[in-house]
Write a protein that holds these residues in place. Sequence first.
Motif, PDB file in Angstrom:
ATOM      1  N   LEU A   1       0.844  -1.203   0.000  1.00  0.00           N
ATOM      2  CA  LEU A   1       0.000   0.000   0.000  1.00  0.00           C
ATOM      3  C   LEU A   1       0.879   1.254   0.000  1.00  0.00           C
ATOM      4  CD1 LEU A   1      -3.017  -0.594   2.440  1.00  0.00           C
ATOM      5  CD2 LEU A   1      -2.918  -0.857  -0.030  1.00  0.00           C
TER       6      LEU A   1
ATOM      7  N   VAL B   1      -8.190  -3.218  -4.482  1.00  0.00           N
ATOM      8  CA  VAL B   1      -7.413  -4.166  -3.696  1.00  0.00           C
ATOM      9  C   VAL B   1      -8.272  -5.375  -3.371  1.00  0.00           C
ATOM     10  CG1 VAL B   1      -6.210  -4.580  -1.535  1.00  0.00           C
ATOM     11  CG2 VAL B   1      -5.990  -2.376  -2.636  1.00  0.00           C
TER      12      VAL B   1
ATOM     13  N   ILE C   1      -4.680   5.333   0.035  1.00  0.00           N
ATOM     14  CA  ILE C   1      -5.887   5.236   0.854  1.00  0.00           C
ATOM     15  C   ILE C   1      -6.608   6.570   0.914  1.00  0.00           C
ATOM     16  CG2 ILE C   1      -6.698   4.898   3.221  1.00  0.00           C
ATOM     17  CD1 ILE C   1      -4.792   2.680   3.511  1.00  0.00           C
TER      18      ILE C   1
ATOM     19  N   LEU D   1      -7.839   4.980  -3.742  1.00  0.00           N
ATOM     20  CA  LEU D   1      -8.430   3.666  -3.478  1.00  0.00           C
ATOM     21  C   LEU D   1      -9.952   3.717  -3.542  1.00  0.00           C
ATOM     22  CD1 LEU D   1      -7.251   0.909  -2.858  1.00  0.00           C
ATOM     23  CD2 LEU D   1      -7.684   1.326  -0.459  1.00  0.00           C
TER      24      LEU D   1
ATOM     25  N   VAL E   1     -12.222  -2.136  -2.150  1.00  0.00           N
ATOM     26  CA  VAL E   1     -11.467  -3.125  -1.394  1.00  0.00           C
ATOM     27  C   VAL E   1     -12.352  -4.339  -1.242  1.00  0.00           C
ATOM     28  CG1 VAL E   1     -10.351  -3.699   0.770  1.00  0.00           C
ATOM     29  CG2 VAL E   1     -10.180  -1.387  -0.127  1.00  0.00           C
ATOM     30  N   ARG E   2     -11.792  -5.472  -1.519  1.00  0.00           N
ATOM     31  CA  ARG E   2     -12.592  -6.677  -1.458  1.00  0.00           C
ATOM     32  C   ARG E   2     -11.866  -7.691  -0.589  1.00  0.00           C
ATOM     33  NH1 ARG E   2     -15.220 -10.670  -5.822  1.00  0.00           N
ATOM     34  NH2 ARG E   2     -14.380 -12.441  -4.727  1.00  0.00           N
TER      35      ARG E   2
ATOM     36  N   PHE F   1     -12.202   4.249   2.297  1.00  0.00           N
ATOM     37  CA  PHE F   1     -12.630   3.969   0.923  1.00  0.00           C
ATOM     38  C   PHE F   1     -14.147   3.992   0.857  1.00  0.00           C
ATOM     39  CE2 PHE F   1     -11.176   0.045   2.932  1.00  0.00           C
ATOM     40  CZ  PHE F   1     -12.390  -0.565   3.143  1.00  0.00           C
TER      41      PHE F   1
ATOM     42  N   LEU G   1     -16.959  -0.982  -0.358  1.00  0.00           N
ATOM     43  CA  LEU G   1     -16.363  -2.122   0.314  1.00  0.00           C
ATOM     44  C   LEU G   1     -17.082  -3.385  -0.138  1.00  0.00           C
ATOM     45  CD1 LEU G   1     -14.776  -3.605   2.554  1.00  0.00           C
ATOM     46  CD2 LEU G   1     -16.580  -2.941   4.114  1.00  0.00           C
TER      47      LEU G   1
END
Lengths: 167, 590
Positions: B356, B365, B390, B394, B397-398, B417, B420
Amino acid sequence: MAKTPEPKRTISLKPCDGDVIEVSPMIAKQMQTIQSFIEDDSFIATTTIIPLPNVTAFQLSKIIDYLNYHSNSKAVADNVKESTKKFDEEFLKELEHDKLKELLHAANYLNVKEVLDFLCQAVADLIQDKSVKFVRKFFGVVNDYSVEEEEDIRRTHAWAFEGVEED
Amino acid sequence: MNQGSSNKFDTLERSSDIEDRISELPNEIICYIFTFLNLKEIIKTKVLSHEWNERSIDMSNLVFDPTLINIDLVDDASLESIPLPQKYQFIEQVDQLLEIFNINQSASFTIWFPMGKQFTSHIDKWVNRAIIKECEKLDLELKFARIDDEPYNFPFHILLSSKKSHLKWLSLCECQVKPTREVVHRLNLLESLTLVYVSMEASDLEIILSSCLNLEFLHLIDCEVLTLLRIFNQDIMLKRLFVTPLIFVANIELSIPSLELFTFSGEIENFTISRMSQLKTVELSIEGTYPRGMGQLLDELSRNAPLLQTLFLSSHFDEFLSHAHNNNQTPKFNNLTHLELIAKGEYGWNVFIGILYKSPKLEVVVIEGYTPPIDDEPSWTNQQLVPTCISSSLKIVRFDEFKGQDFEVEMIEYIRFKRLFVTLVVFVANIELSIPSLELFTFDGVIENFTFSRMNQLKTVELYIEGTYPRVLFFMQFLSHAHNNNETPKFNNLTHLKLTPKGDYGWNVFIGILYKSPKLEVLVIEARSVSTRPTQIQHGQSCLSKCLAEELDRLAKVLSQENLDFKQTRDVVHDLTPTSPQQAFQSSSP
């Protein structure tokens, strides 16, 4: 839909045995033969009527039906598969006797891959895993072999007949 | 036509009046129909009539596989131990079929059969045939040939004596490749080369690469050469390189400016790259530990592949990534936007954080199977500097295999973020989220308890709950309150609802949600189990009730009921359920 004011936005197709049928450019585009007409410089959408001496009104409308249904069904999200399958089955059911063959001719002449693929797959399905006798009967193929000749061919290609049940 | 009048088969066709519906089709259509059939079915049509027997069969895709001798392809065991007489039977069969078929130009030619060196003369003959017929694709899939024989030697000598090769795509499995410079240039049209379990030397590969300058795709699987793979060639066009070595140690040194994608899977001791100016995607699945350390590998990649956009990294991280946070001293992934990490080992979390920090433009991500941060490492939330990505780029995110542990939730809260994705693979007891910035939440898996709080921005929730959501007591309460409009919280802004209920009380829940959602505009119900009910309803405005205060922390609890196994509540709920949809609507109309 269209922003530019065009007097006419459809393509005129004249089958050999009926009145002119108007189709949308989207549908016409899928028929390669028509597409090459349209791309030709001398083509004027407003006046030109494309003659189709090898295609009957019935065949043309069947092909347009198929393309219309399948291009519309892509846009709708739910339950597409089932209803498409149903449509395809109904479509084939209406093609009795030699109409399937003639439609294949027409689809081949118009060079419309989607319909050609669909019909060829349908014929292939009718042949796949079927006995020779069934295929002959279904498609009306006249057996012009003598018993000896047929036995001879079967012997030559014996592997292809292993595990196939004669009915 | 009537010569077979004594034929017993004949009477049947005669009695039907059907005109022949297929034989008169042009041969090109018949051959097109053949492309939907396997070789056996095609040969069977020869028995239909003389016309079919004499038909010329033009093939664009020839596949000779064990079905020619009626061996099932799925059964590996029978492929491993095909007795010699059957192998000869296969050869005979292929020869016979090649007599029957015409091979079209640009065709594809596949032999898929375990045959080794002892059958060289036969395979040579077929390869020669494919090249003479100007095939573009040749696939010698001689899998299991090495069980009882030496590998077949690919016949480069044929290329010299034969016509110019049109091959663009060559795939060799369990062959031997011994190219010489004088011959290989005859394959210069080659664009794709796949070698599976092929014996060759590193120098052989070098000869191929330096001669086939159009090669864009190289796939090396289980090849012994890969104990050392060195490709230093500035002239080649290679764009995609896939490497899966057989031998456990692999030393890879690459310098291929044209390369765009590199995939490696296996154990590796040393990975060195240089001047990979076009490299955009790297997928590394490293078995065991990378001996030179993850930090070194990441630096190597970021320094020598400046355009890298997508990185898939799966490895065992046993080494602390020490300079991860020293932003200015290590090279950065300045173009990396997509990162997928499967981290095993104690330092997975550490390496993730390190990447990161190295990737200022990261947008997506995906993290799977990481471990908690180690004790001596400062906790994520205690970091002084937040990684650039971040706070800026970004977006998604998973988490796969999200375990709902403290440090994970901690990070979720910390990262601001907007979207999600949590895709859950294992069973999770408890998910508690409080992320004011979150706009979308997706969940797929088994869950015992959901708790949301302060989800001010949450606009879309997708829940796919397997099995039953165990907090049935709440559900009963919810349903009994369904018509008492003023006692339960409402979805005051819900406009779009899609419901896929399983279980007996799907309809009941549906009505319940209608009561709770005064602003619903679009409603889609997929309900195979609720058979007697309408399955799809579209409403302009289904204002079934008056308005009430909204509590977003209830959202998860309410929505998560869609997959309830409603049987458990049958007795309690039955009396409350409207007997028909009409009644439900009537009772609610003002």
